[in-house]
Design a protein around this motif. Structure first.
Motif, short mmCIF file in Angstrom:
data_model
loop_
_atom_site.label_atom_id
_atom_site.label_comp_id
_atom_site.label_asym_id
_atom_site.label_seq_id
_atom_site.Cartn_x
_atom_site.Cartn_y
_atom_site.Cartn_z
N LEU A 414 -28.17 -0.37 -24.91
CA LEU A 414 -28.60 -1.52 -24.12
C LEU A 414 -29.04 -2.64 -25.07
O LEU A 414 -29.91 -2.42 -25.92
CB LEU A 414 -29.74 -1.15 -23.18
CG LEU A 414 -29.49 0.02 -22.22
CD1 LEU A 414 -30.67 0.17 -21.29
CD2 LEU A 414 -28.21 -0.20 -21.44
N TRP A 445 -31.89 -4.27 -16.75
CA TRP A 445 -30.51 -3.83 -17.00
C TRP A 445 -29.98 -3.14 -15.74
O TRP A 445 -30.74 -2.52 -14.99
CB TRP A 445 -30.43 -2.83 -18.15
CG TRP A 445 -30.73 -3.41 -19.50
CD1 TRP A 445 -29.86 -3.99 -20.36
CD2 TRP A 445 -32.00 -3.41 -20.16
NE1 TRP A 445 -30.51 -4.36 -21.52
CE2 TRP A 445 -31.82 -4.02 -21.42
CE3 TRP A 445 -33.27 -2.96 -19.80
CZ2 TRP A 445 -32.86 -4.19 -22.32
CZ3 TRP A 445 -34.30 -3.14 -20.69
CH2 TRP A 445 -34.10 -3.74 -21.94
N TYR A 489 -28.22 -7.26 -20.97
CA TYR A 489 -29.23 -7.30 -19.91
C TYR A 489 -28.81 -8.26 -18.81
O TYR A 489 -28.12 -9.26 -19.03
CB TYR A 489 -30.59 -7.70 -20.49
CG TYR A 489 -30.58 -8.94 -21.34
CD1 TYR A 489 -30.75 -10.20 -20.77
CD2 TYR A 489 -30.40 -8.86 -22.71
CE1 TYR A 489 -30.75 -11.34 -21.55
CE2 TYR A 489 -30.38 -9.99 -23.50
CZ TYR A 489 -30.55 -11.23 -22.92
OH TYR A 489 -30.53 -12.36 -23.70
#
Length: 910
Positions: A414, A445, A489
């Motif tokens: 991420l 996210w 994100y």
């Protein structure tokens, strides 16, 4: 030796050898078949000669006296009978009583007839220490021989033989063959013999017939696809083999060798066949005859009492209670160490993304087995961050997703705008993740597109299920050139309205309530988590709402301009596009100090309604999505409802615990109040403040079993609190040798929690075993422990994730002793907490009593100091006496005026 009746009386012998042996007859029955026995019934009993007639002493009968016989008749060797006095007289009635009591086992059984026919009242037994007659004792069977032994004739001196020095010639006498006479030793031999009691293990090895004679083919396997492919099996010292066996009693017996062999039976062609059975039943006449028989009645009468007692016991006791399981629980309760350690299961690290970085937060995936996410940050101090701020802008620290099937490559990454210090999966939808950054921003996210990849993580790093060659995963990844997926994100909060420093803790509010700007709890009709709470050392606690605000009437030009400005890249989900860069907090609460004008700086927060996050069995229900949204992600259609239509929930507690940078534990309320002057919303003052820890509070967490029990860890100690007890912690540890860094409650045992230290060790505390020190300490790493997070896979498998300062994630398997509670552990721990609360109240009362005593003692000492010698009073004492006299005067005046009716009793007299 004594002279026999036929020999001359001139030969003199010593007292030890002056007895002659007798000859007795003993009837024996031959053993054999039944036919042989019947033939021998008519014959006369054969006589067995056990006397010493062959040696010229028919009056002496050798006997074997066992230790039991010596003890009964008080003729123990070297105690009752010695070499100086090698004989003893036994009463005839004592010997007869012994033969009656012990029967054939008695040592006098071979001479039973001689003893019964003996004319005297006392029999003489003599110790045969040299076994001259073959046994340890012999019996003198006549009165003449007994008197000759007790009163031997004087020995005549043979001077001639002495002078000449001649020696007596030795005459060899061959041994005489005697028949076997049983003296009752078979029972002792049977008792001392060793019998094999263990059941032998039998192995049967078989093979499928079609594989008979086939060749064995060896192939390579992919080490990364097997769980134990990369596990290091280190040696350890087994304490079970330290104790040396000093003595071992082994019995051996020569037996013929036995060999068992078996062969496979001849195989025949199977055929379908069926066999039908039917029960055999009694006829009516047989049933009536059986029920009316006397045998049945006698049987029922004989077992009636036992059956009645058994039925009563079944009503009183649980007949199906597992005693072995309860026995094992009791052993583990009292400190069993056989299986109480954490076992290494797997470890994760990455030389590229985790180099010079530390793990800041760890979270297990709520629904997918073997998936765990970690956030990493730069291992730098504040000054080093300022000096390297330019380089850090180009080097972001991601969140890595690891899988048990591939310990080398992360499955997913991420992307983060800054270093993330805390993150958490959404309880309603695990694909939604919220995190707090170094610069104070909140990040969201959405990994819904990669959910299938995480579920199929066992296929390898390349994602291909069909591999032509079985090779390690890292070689496949290098050849294919595929790297882990980077997920950008969805939304990030506004820097202007967010936290000013790093976000140190983040929590999702439960899905059954929500709060408004006043901090009042309302019902949540949507059924999913829509609000977050974060805290930061910038002295603020913020509440965030994920829903989009109510749509307003806008012109077409403004709407097109807004859509153009919010347009996201094609690879970024549009779940939270309405929040990106414009997300503002719903509530901002400050913890103001009551004694000064400053504020507290919170680092960790614990809500009253967050305990359900730790129960893994409830998390499986979070995948159930609301029916009102269908299959689409519910967060794409969320809107803020009208507050007027929502119902206020009065039973939702709004109090929370907070740990600060200065080691304080704060208990406060998030409800807002309106200021009387300006009318703006302000936070309430903290209800209680405690200074217990001598460092930053690293953990403050509620117990998953008791909603009002809180664990706080910071500095060199930890403390356990009970909500509602305002006098302080109910349990506080002493200062540790190393600083504590993190702590966590056990998810399966109410009295167990784990605490990490800066030296890489883990302290395991069990309140049912010890409360003054950890039950055990185990080394995990050489660097500081940063995070601890347990996870329950099933009833038989519990994991504990531990991360260190070097960026390594250790997965440990919790043993049975530390993961399975006893039958009444929760009640025992609750009782212990109640006792500590009572002890704390008693301690406070004693402190107040001692303080009152000290004050009275100080006043008495002050009075003694102010006294003047000679009995004269000081100025202060005189003024005090005047005030007392004046008060008495006013009381007397008031009584007189009230009696005259000039003053009412209710009026005040000035």
């Amino acid at each position: 030796m004594l002279d026999s009746p036929k020999s001359s009386k001139s030969s003199a012998l010593s007292a030890k050898d002056s007895v002659k042996k007798l000859k007795i007859k003993e009837e024996t029955k031959a053993k054999g078949s039944a036919k042989g026995k019947r033939k021998q019934l008519g014959k006369k009993d054969e006589e067995v000669d056990i006397s010493m007639a062959s040696m010229g002493h028919p009056e002496i009968f050798p006997l074997v006296f066992t230790g039991k016989t010596q003890e009964i008749l008080n003729c123990r060797i070297n105690e009752d009978i010695t070499e100086e006095k090698p004989y003893k007289l036994l009463k005839k009635e004592d010997i007869i009583q012994d033969m009656k009591t012990r029967a054939a086992v008695s040592d006098f059984h071979p001479v039973k007839k001689i003893v019964l026919e003996y004319p005297g009242e006392e029999l003489l037994i003599v110790l045969d220490s040299e076994f001259k007659y073959g046994q340890n004792f012999y019996l003198v069977a006549t009165e003449e021989a007994k008197e000759s032994f007790l009163n031997p004739p004087e020995a005549e001196e043979e001077e001639a033989d002495t002078k000449e020095g001649t020696t007596e010639e030795y005459v060899y006498k061959p041994p005489v063959r005697k028949p076997w006479v049983s003296l009752g030793s078979e029972k002792e031999i049977e008792e001392e013999s060793v019998n094999e009691s263990l059941r032998k293990i039998k192995y049967m090895i078989s093979r499928v017939r079609r594989e008979f004679g086939s060749k064995v083919k060896f192939t390579d396997r992919n080490a990364s696809s097997v769980k134990d492919g990369y596990i290091e099996c280190t040696s350890y010292q087994d304490k079970n083999f330290i104790i040396k066996k000093l003595e071992k009693d082994v019995g051996a017996q020569v037996i013929p060798k036995v060999k068992e062999m078996s062969t496979q039976t001849k195989w025949t062609y199977p055929r379908n066949a069926a066999t039908q059975y039917f029960p055999r039943e009694f006829s009516d006449e047989e049933k009536e005859l059986c029920l009316s028989s006397e045998d049945l009645k006698e049987f029922i009468i004989s077992v009636f009492l036992r059956v009645e007692i058994a039925l009563q016991q079944n009503e009183i006791m649980n007949a199906f209670f597992d005693d072995w399981k309860a026995l094992a629980e009791d052993e583990s309760t009292f400190g069993g160490k056989s299986d109480a350690y954490l076992k290494e299961y797997q470890s994760f690290t990455d030389l590229h993304y985790l180099k010079h970085r530390t793990v800041s937060c760890v979270c297990w995936h709520p629904t997918i087995y073997g998936i765990i996410a970690v956030s990493v940050t730069e291992r730098l101090s504040y000054e080093e961050r300022i000096a390297q701020s330019g380089k850090l802008l180009l080097r972001k620290s991601p969140i890595l997703f690891w899988s048990f099937s591939d310990p080398i490559h992360p499955q997913l990454m991420l992307e983060c705008p800054e270093d993330v210090y805390c993150f958490e999966f959404c309880p309603s939808d695990p694909n939604i993740i919220a995190g707090g950054c170094m610069n104070g921003q909140v990040v969201l996210w959405d990994i819904s597109e990669y959910e299938e990849k995480l579920q199929n993580a066992k296929t390898g790093a390349g994602g291909s299920k069909n591999t032509a060659v079985n090779m390690p995963t890292f070689i496949q990844a290098q050849q294919s050139g595929k790297e882990p997926h980077f997920v950008r994100y969805c939304a990030v909060s506004s820097i202007e309205y967010g936290h000013k420093t790093v976000i140190t803790d983040i929590h999702w509010l439960p899905d059954y309530f929500e709060v408004n700007r006043m901090g009042i709890a309302f019902e949540n009709r949507i059924g999913v988590c829509v609000q977050l709470i974060t805290c930061s050392p910038d002295c603020s606690i913020l509440f965030w709402d994920l829903r989009a605000p109510k749509p307003t009437i806008q012109s077409s030009f403004e709407k097109a301009k807004e859509e153009k400005a919010i347009e996201a890249p094609p690879d970024v989900p549009t779940t939270f596009k309405h929040l990106d860069l414009s997300w503002r907090p719903l509530i901002k609460a400050n913890l103001s100090k009551s004694d000064t004008s400053g504020d507290y700086s919170p680092t960790k927060i614990s809500l009253a309604e967050e305990h359900f996050h730790y129960r893994m069995q409830d998390k499986m229900q979070y995948q159930i999505k609301p029916e009102i949204f269908g299959d689409e992600n519910p967060y794409k259609q969320l809107r803020v409802p009208s507050a007027k239509a929502l119902k206020i929930l009065e039973n939702i507690p709004t109090n929370f615990f907070v740990g600060t940078e200065d080691g304080e534990v704060i208990y406060s309320d998030w409800k807002m109040e309106r200021e009387s002057d300006s009318g703006r919303l302000i936070s309430q003052k903290p209800a209680n403040k405690y200074t217990i820890h001598d460092g930053v509070v690293r953990t403050i967490q509620r117990s998953p079993f008791f909603k009002d029990i809180i664990l706080s860890v910071g500095g060199w100690n930890f403390a356990i609190w009970k909500e509602g007890v305002t006098s302080g912690p109910i349990l506080q540890s002493c200062c540790s040798s190393k600083r504590y860094t993190v702590g966590h409650w056990s998810l399966s045992r109410a009295g167990v929690f784990f605490i990490g230290r800066e030296d890489g060790n883990i302290d395991i505390w069990d309140l049912l075993e010890k409360t003054h020190e950890p039950s055990q300490t185990q080394n995990i790493s050489i660097s500081m422990i940063t995070c601890i997070k347990p996870w329950i896979v099933s009833s038989k498998q519990h994991f504990l994730a531990i991360s260190d300062n070097f960026g390594t994630l250790h997965i440990l398997e919790i043993s049975w002793t530390l993961s399975h509670p006893s039958s009444n552990e929760r009640a025992s721990v609750d009782h212990y907490f109640e006792r500590e609360v009572k002890h704390l109240d008693y301690f406070e009362k004693r402190q107040e009593f001692r303080a009152k005593e000290r004050r009275e003692l100080e006043l008495e000492t002050q009075r003694k100091k102010t006294r003047v010698a000679g009995g004269q009073k000081s100025r202060e004492q005189m003024e005090e006496q005047l005030n007392i006299n004046y008060a008495d005067f006013l009381d007397e005046e008031k009584k007189i005026l009230t009696g005259l009716g000039l003053l009412k009793a209710t009026d005040r007299f000035a």
